[in-house]
Design an enzyme around this catalytic site. Sequence first.
Site, PDB file in Angstrom:
ATOM      1  N   CYS A 137      44.949  44.295  47.279  1.00 57.50           N
ATOM      2  CA  CYS A 137      46.050  43.919  46.392  1.00 57.50           C
ATOM      3  C   CYS A 137      46.049  44.792  45.137  1.00 57.50           C
ATOM      4  O   CYS A 137      46.356  45.971  45.209  1.00 57.50           O
ATOM      5  CB  CYS A 137      45.960  42.425  46.059  1.00 57.50           C
ATOM      6  SG  CYS A 137      47.469  41.769  45.354  1.00 57.50           S
ATOM      7  N   GLU A 139      39.503  38.321  51.606  1.00 56.20           N
ATOM      8  CA  GLU A 139      38.413  37.565  50.956  1.00 56.20           C
ATOM      9  C   GLU A 139      38.763  36.098  50.761  1.00 56.20           C
ATOM     10  O   GLU A 139      37.884  35.292  50.472  1.00 56.20           O
ATOM     11  CB  GLU A 139      38.040  38.230  49.617  1.00 56.20           C
ATOM     12  CG  GLU A 139      38.920  37.878  48.432  1.00 56.20           C
ATOM     13  CD  GLU A 139      40.264  38.594  48.405  1.00 56.20           C
ATOM     14  OE1 GLU A 139      40.668  39.140  49.450  1.00 56.20           O
ATOM     15  OE2 GLU A 139      40.924  38.602  47.355  1.00 56.20           O
ATOM     16  N   HIS A 197      44.885  39.394  51.409  1.00 57.72           N
ATOM     17  CA  HIS A 197      43.570  39.068  50.831  1.00 57.72           C
ATOM     18  C   HIS A 197      42.588  38.531  51.872  1.00 57.72           C
ATOM     19  O   HIS A 197      42.430  37.316  51.988  1.00 57.72           O
ATOM     20  CB  HIS A 197      43.743  38.015  49.737  1.00 57.72           C
ATOM     21  CG  HIS A 197      44.393  38.548  48.511  1.00 57.72           C
ATOM     22  ND1 HIS A 197      43.685  38.885  47.386  1.00 57.72           N
ATOM     23  CD2 HIS A 197      45.685  38.798  48.238  1.00 57.72           C
ATOM     24  CE1 HIS A 197      44.521  39.328  46.453  1.00 57.72           C
ATOM     25  NE2 HIS A 197      45.742  39.276  46.939  1.00 57.72           N
TER      26      HIS A 197
END
Lengths: 223, 761, 82, 82
Positions: free
Chosen positions: A85, A196, A194
């Site tokens: 991002c 994560e 994302h």
Amino acid sequence: MRVGVVTFPGSLDDRDAARAVRIAGGEAVALWHADADLHGVDAVVLPGGFSYGDYLRCGAIARFAPVMGELVKAAQGGLPVLGICNGFQILCESHLLPGALVRNDSLHFVCRDQRLRIESTSTAWTSSYEVGQEIVVPLKNGEGGYVADEATLDRLEGEGRVVARYLELNPNGSRRDIAGIANERGNVVGLMPHPEHAVEPLTGPTTDGLGFFTSILKGLVEA
Amino acid sequence: MSTAPRKSRDTVDDAIAHPEREQPYAELGLKANEYERIKEILGRRPTSGELAMYSVMWSEHCSYKSSKVHLRQFGDKKPETDKLLVGIGENAGVVDIGQGWAVTFKVESHNHPSYVEPYQGAATGIGGIVRDIISMGARPVAVMDPLRFGAADHPDTRRVLPGVVAGIGGYGNCLGLPNIGGEVVFDPCYQGNPLVNALCLGTLRHEDIHLASAKGVGNLVVLYGAKTGGDGIGGASILASETFEDGGPAKRPAVQVGDPFMEKLLIECTLEVLHAGLVEGIQDLGAAGISCATSELASNGDGGMHVVLDKVPLRDHTLTPEEILMSESQERMAAVVTPANIDAFLDVCRKWDVDAAIIGEVTGTGRLVIEWQGEVIVDVPPRTVAHDGPVYERPIERPDWQDALIADAPSSLKRPASAEEVRATVLQLVGSPNLASKTWVTSQYDRYVLGNTVLAQPEDAGVVRVDEGSGLGVAISTDCNGRFAKLDPYNGAKLALAEAYRNVAATGAEPLAVTNCLNFGSPEDPAVMWQFSEAVRGLADACLELGTPVTGGNVSFYNQTGDVAIHPTPVVGVLGVIDDVEKRTAMALGREGDVVLVLGETRDEFAGSEWAHVVHGHLGGIPPEVDLAAERWLAQVLVAGSRSGLLSAAHDVSDAGIAQALVEMSLRGGVGATVTVPDGTDPFVLLLSESTARAVVTVSPSDVAALESLAGQHGVPVTRLGVVGAPGADLVVENVYGGTASWTLDELRATADATLPALFG
Amino acid sequence: MARVVVDVMLKPEILDPQGKAVEGALGRLGLEGVTSVRQGKTFTVELDGEIDEERLAQVHELAGSLLSNPVIEDYVIREVTA
Amino acid sequence: MARVVVDVMLKPEILDPQGKAVEGALGRLGLEGVTSVRQGKTFTVELDGEIDEERLAQVHELAGSLLSNPVIEDYVIREVTA
Ligand SMILES: Nc1ncnc2c1ncn2[C@@H]1O[C@H](COP(=O)(O)OP(=O)(O)O)[C@@H](O)[C@H]1O
Ligand SMILES: [Mg+2]
């Protein structure tokens, strides 16, 4: 296996990236933007957030942080780097990756569980996946539309450097539904969604994102 | 920009020498008797700087002068609890959640600024409540946004709502705080007075609690964060221009602009100095800026402070000292630091690129003395500014229209009388603005950041993990049905609490503590004051009965256009604790064949209901019966059922009853259910009544007996409704006036999803 | 005291969703015949002292690297006031 | 074909966090003596046909309502090309 996670002023997902590294079995090392030193890490994650408030253009100011000078050199030398991002935006601003990210075509910030197709597994960060594998990970950005000129887009496609593509819905107007790309060597990857945030069943929509972090650990062990 | 700072024309010496000078106290919002009291306190007329301070600190917003006498009930009727580490009166209350962890949470309004400038008004609303939380020593971990707008299809709603939503998202996302819930309610009564309430939740270890007090003579007062500009000081401009300045200063903006990036640095910087033990006392700067911070810090501490106002870092060098005292520039904090720690403190500020300036020191004089260019412009007992403001017992009168409103019961409204009519009615409700999907709003908010969000909207409550090791977490929900509160403010407030309490319990968390934001019309209207006093009494009584203390809150008056007030809207936030977030119960229907049951009793209750509102535009009658004992028993079943793993899904029943609950559970799970209206039960009442103390749950067939026994132990009635279908199955209700009403998931989803995008793009 | 004004615009071939949105809104609000709207950024930089050749070169350099992203944007230095 | 360029700036007394961020970055990158940076927006509107008094009045009206937010911003019509 030491994976550095850089914190810029305004980085937000740095803890999450470090957690993902740990869950994948690595050691997360905190790197500070003002510190022109990578502390000998084996790979680096540039996390999401709003570095410097993203006030000028996303990533435009972070690119000039002291740590980035070292990082650009190391990345050119083959150090695996994943920009998520805002990290992707910083990599583009630093010219480690071609193209740029512009305001979503909806003009709104968008947070959604996004389906992606993994297009390339020959990067340092995607070797745990299969080509064509479909995954769902969170996406959240206001300026995530990937743009580049046609020649660059053609080259990215031709060289197999489109790493992931949006499926079902293009959430931000990215050209050719591109969600992530790699540099020529495949050590530097930029990704708008994302992974994560998709590493624990409790807090993520899936655990599909873990593969990015296990890929790098696997690669490092083999290397 | 390089113009010399303006001199104050009014020092303490001037005030003594020229007692006759006229002062614009009325323009600043002070009443004649209040002005007289200031003179009495000081033994002379105030200086212009003192007048500035008293006027903002004695405003309704800062002094709670109309509400104070009522809010005392929250203390007087406080339930026995050992969970409250810090109670009402501080920036925010602090609640013990076990394992050495505590949480602090508070909701505040930013209604008027958000009407004037939706984006910045809402953004700075988030900014302000977040600073309240960090000033307690807590790390902010989540935000919520209870919102109320005028009619969904009114053109001005199209101006206000997108801006508010973008502002909340813009600020909260940039701070890295997940948005885990909120409310979006439309009603014409909010047309000129949208409500933008913002809640922040913070976590801390017990030993990290910090309070706003300036102790230790000789300690230094540091102002840090953004530079001070001319934001939000319309009043001070009057003060400066009309009386003390010829020509007058430039017009100052009444609107504050937020800088979330600065606030993010402020959070990190503040937590670092707190955890390093470098701070004796700390205070955020919100309403009334430096006036508030210095007077509150001083009066909570050793009572004296000397401030050199010239030291305040300015963004605009044309500001007068009065304006500096009143400025509401955002992203500022004040800390009290010992001389020994000051270098370390300033180092941390430098690390985070945060401006800091020593503006004064703690004294033992008992006076707050402020100097400007070598002259004393303020010399006051700080308590009189911060705490001893006026207190009013405003006249209270039950409005003359209340009886007519109650008499207008919904019993004569035409009800659906066939399966087809029920089907159409439910679809109409599903697509109505208050019940339609809020994804258009919530998809603009980051719910993932920090990686601890276990449940977020559209679930009943937001659930966040506090401790990654043990799985300890908290759940929060905010609720208020303003229509109920309009029909009966006393019970309406109880119903708001009951609903939030039930929502928290539905996730498996045990409700523990309460915050509130009381949004009302003008306190000078005895009818509004009656609504207010009734609502406070209801909330205090209900908190006592449910055993959940009020830890703090906020009052927003003057939400009215002309002499028409908004519905009384006491927004109630309930916080609950869950020992292991892995055990939480979500609302989605899941396993095929699981049994769908309703806990609680359904009565024929439609006054103030969503059905009466949407289908008939009707508001009248007596709202649903409040049975807090039943709420408590229901919560115990929901919590126990979650802990033991009995419940595969749970969802509270409120707006538009069981029908809407089933629709939401089906859409969330991507699977419908087939349910049957029991013989002898009126299908319409079963499906759409808004009786309280109910939840829809699912269990595996083999667990039905266990659930029935658990509910039986707590005296909670259980009704078996049906079973969960195969993935993608329709939602089907059988035995509806001799027919079957059914809906495909696609049509439900299309109906629910279409409404807000069609209205707001 | 010197002042430099830098205009930054998206390159013509880059889609400008904000400009497009404004274009639509202008039309809806009754302004007829709008054929295109492009939205750009302006930076007004105030500097102490004189602005000589060397400093102007420095501003150009920064306008082309920091203030704009040459991949998607062009800049012009619109105004230099000594 | 006519063209109107509208500049929108935050009112001078309003905080401009974007400008401040740029100010800091310019300094860190070696541009000395920067005393302030303000960031604004520019709209370049292309219109069919002539731009007469009436249409210009309409543009003014929209510049003050749609293109700028009068609560916090000022606008100027910088350029009108017929
Ligand atoms: N409706 C309410 N219920 C309970 N406490 C309240 C309410 N309104 C205000 N308070 C409490 O009064 C105190 C002062 O409120 P306020 O001035 O808004 O605090 P701050 O200045 O820190 O924002 C706080 O402790 C707040 O929690
Ligand atoms: Mg406070």
